[in-house]
Enzyme design. Sequence first.
Site, short mmCIF file in Angstrom:
data_model
loop_
_atom_site.label_atom_id
_atom_site.label_comp_id
_atom_site.label_asym_id
_atom_site.label_seq_id
_atom_site.Cartn_x
_atom_site.Cartn_y
_atom_site.Cartn_z
NE ARG A 18 -13.16 -3.27 7.27
CZ ARG A 18 -12.37 -3.22 6.21
NH1 ARG A 18 -12.34 -4.23 5.36
NH2 ARG A 18 -11.61 -2.18 6.00
NE ARG B 103 -4.35 -0.21 2.42
CZ ARG B 103 -5.24 -1.20 2.45
NH1 ARG B 103 -4.86 -2.45 2.45
NH2 ARG B 103 -6.53 -0.92 2.49
NE ARG C 157 -11.09 1.95 4.98
CZ ARG C 157 -12.25 1.33 4.75
NH1 ARG C 157 -13.35 1.75 5.34
NH2 ARG C 157 -12.31 0.31 3.95
#
Length: 220
Positions: free
Chosen positions: A160, A88, A171
């Site tokens: 979640r 990432r 995010r």
Amino acid sequence: MYIILLGAPGAGKGTQAVEVARELKLAHIATGDMFREAQKQGTALGLKAREYMEKGKLVPDEITVAMLLERISKPDCRQGVIFDGFPRTLAQAEALDKALEKQGKAIDEVVYIKVADEELMKRLSGRWICRQCQSPYHKITSPPKVEGKCDRCGGELYQRDDDKPATISERLKVFFAQTAPLIDYYTRTGKLVEVNGVGSVDNVRKGTLTALRREAAGRK
Ligand code: ADP
Ligand code: ZN
């Protein structure tokens, strides 16, 4: 075969990784699942990871890379791996290249699953996941047959913690700032193939497998 699935949160990496791993008989490594599992077990790693995950931030490279390197040293990874949610960052990509090189291996293909921003937001905010097998569902676009229950294994579905609106936009920001540069990184090595991530799960799966087979055939 060592394959990376690249894509923003909500692009469908998890869903596709499970299918492709089964089809190509590869180990499936999802760093997000590993961190969530560590949290469930209450380990030191899990506690540390939670600090970052609940804010929508990345877990530091040092921690993530150490966990990943240990995982890929396991015997089930010898036949190949599909990486889902890793790398990432550029530092993670470089660490992975170096580790594979040491074993005389290399990443074969990087599949970038592309989905527009508004669509990502929509998908993430309605997402429910199976506690047992991690299969994702969506309250509008792909609801389970029985509410709250997984079609595949009967497990309980949950939302979640980081699928709340504020955390979702963080995010996505993190993806564009830290992970999107990997698109260039792998384009430069000629390993990137782009797949359209919009459409049914089955169509995206077909697109992904076709891209991988075409690339594999081209290399022979
Ligand atoms: P999604 O792709 O939907 O965001 P993941 O399960 O892949 O879901 O990741 C959830 C969270 O776990 C990330 O927001 C991040 O905090 C952490 N995480 C997962 N993989 C990595 C990674 N390779 N490096 C750093 N943090 C990670
Ligand atoms: Zn399930």
